[in-house]
Scaffold this motif. Sequence first.
Motif, mmCIF file in Angstrom:
data_model
loop_
_atom_site.group_PDB
_atom_site.id
_atom_site.type_symbol
_atom_site.label_atom_id
_atom_site.label_comp_id
_atom_site.label_asym_id
_atom_site.label_seq_id
_atom_site.Cartn_x
_atom_site.Cartn_y
_atom_site.Cartn_z
ATOM 1 N N ALA A 16 46.306 64.812 18.945
ATOM 2 C CA ALA A 16 45.330 66.110 19.667
ATOM 3 C C ALA A 16 45.287 66.216 20.959
ATOM 4 N N HIS A 17 45.465 64.961 21.472
ATOM 5 C CA HIS A 17 45.195 64.921 22.995
ATOM 6 C C HIS A 17 46.226 65.514 23.972
ATOM 7 N N LEU A 18 47.504 65.855 23.345
ATOM 8 C CA LEU A 18 48.497 66.338 24.036
ATOM 9 C C LEU A 18 48.465 67.896 24.312
ATOM 10 N N ASN A 19 48.892 68.098 25.511
ATOM 11 C CA ASN A 19 48.980 69.635 25.845
ATOM 12 C C ASN A 19 50.316 70.224 25.120
ATOM 13 N N SER A 20 50.134 70.955 24.321
ATOM 14 C CA SER A 20 51.319 71.168 23.535
ATOM 15 C C SER A 20 52.477 71.916 24.605
ATOM 16 N N ARG A 21 52.039 73.038 25.422
ATOM 17 C CA ARG A 21 53.096 73.419 26.261
ATOM 18 C C ARG A 21 53.746 72.500 27.259
ATOM 19 N N GLU A 22 53.004 71.574 28.024
ATOM 20 C CA GLU A 22 53.617 70.604 28.829
ATOM 21 C C GLU A 22 54.335 69.677 28.054
ATOM 22 N N THR A 23 53.942 69.048 26.843
ATOM 23 C CA THR A 23 54.988 68.433 25.879
ATOM 24 C C THR A 23 56.051 68.905 25.328
ATOM 25 N N ALA A 24 56.002 70.094 25.075
ATOM 26 C CA ALA A 24 57.358 70.971 24.890
ATOM 27 C C ALA A 24 58.238 70.847 25.746
ATOM 28 N N LYS A 25 57.719 70.996 27.149
ATOM 29 C CA LYS A 25 58.464 71.288 28.290
ATOM 30 C C LYS A 25 59.178 69.764 28.537
ATOM 31 N N SER A 26 58.521 68.751 28.404
ATOM 32 C CA SER A 26 58.852 67.498 28.604
ATOM 33 C C SER A 26 59.908 67.199 27.610
ATOM 34 N N LEU A 27 59.686 67.347 26.337
ATOM 35 C CA LEU A 27 60.872 67.185 25.288
ATOM 36 C C LEU A 27 62.080 68.004 25.323
ATOM 37 N N LEU A 28 61.991 69.149 25.941
ATOM 38 C CA LEU A 28 63.078 69.858 26.249
ATOM 39 C C LEU A 28 63.851 69.180 27.303
ATOM 40 N N ALA A 29 63.168 68.730 28.331
ATOM 41 C CA ALA A 29 63.960 67.889 29.465
ATOM 42 C C ALA A 29 64.458 66.751 28.924
ATOM 43 N N GLN A 30 63.954 66.143 27.803
ATOM 44 C CA GLN A 30 64.469 64.854 27.350
ATOM 45 C C GLN A 30 65.662 65.146 26.350
#
Length: 194
Positions: A150-164
């Motif tokens: 729950a501590h993750l920012n969903s938008r930023e994490t999604a961008k990070s996963l896309l980059a990965q």
Amino acid sequence: MPWEKDFDTEVALGDAMRVFWAKGYEATSITDLTKAMRINKGSLYNAYGGKKDLFIKAILKYTRDNQQATLAKLAHMQDPLDAIKMLFEAIVTESLADDDKRGCFLVNTALDMPNHTKDIQEIVSGSLHNMENFLERCIVDGQARGSISAHLNSRETAKSLLAQIVGLRVLARGVFTHDGLNTIKKQAVLGLVA
């Protein structure tokens, strides 16, 4: 007398897609396309409009048949964390089975984005945003279910996963081996766990 096609346009489009995928837009000639599609130039222009129009149809076919089909299957999974794990697993498995090191047609096109026209850029950007939005929905749903932190920012994490994912696709073309790709996959998922 009106032109009549004597070939399956969808099959020929798949053949064209594989040529563009292997060679890229600029390096692909009309001769490359007509040879792979087993049609003449007149049939290509009559059925598809020309090289650029054919490329657009090919990238849309790839997006529909690969990305959209995969995301639709994953969207039905019970646990969104499992859907993200399965996405990364599928990318690694597909990459390791890619003996020709073609990579992802969409990512390959994105890497050449400045050399494409605005309409092609919009298709590629839209497809990548579609992937990012899917990842964000999974994260939000996983957070609600308690399987994703729950501590993750969903938008930023999604961008990070896309980059990965994009990084995986690029590195899988010959830079990273099985162990390297699996390390990226593990780290991507590890960062999500609640």
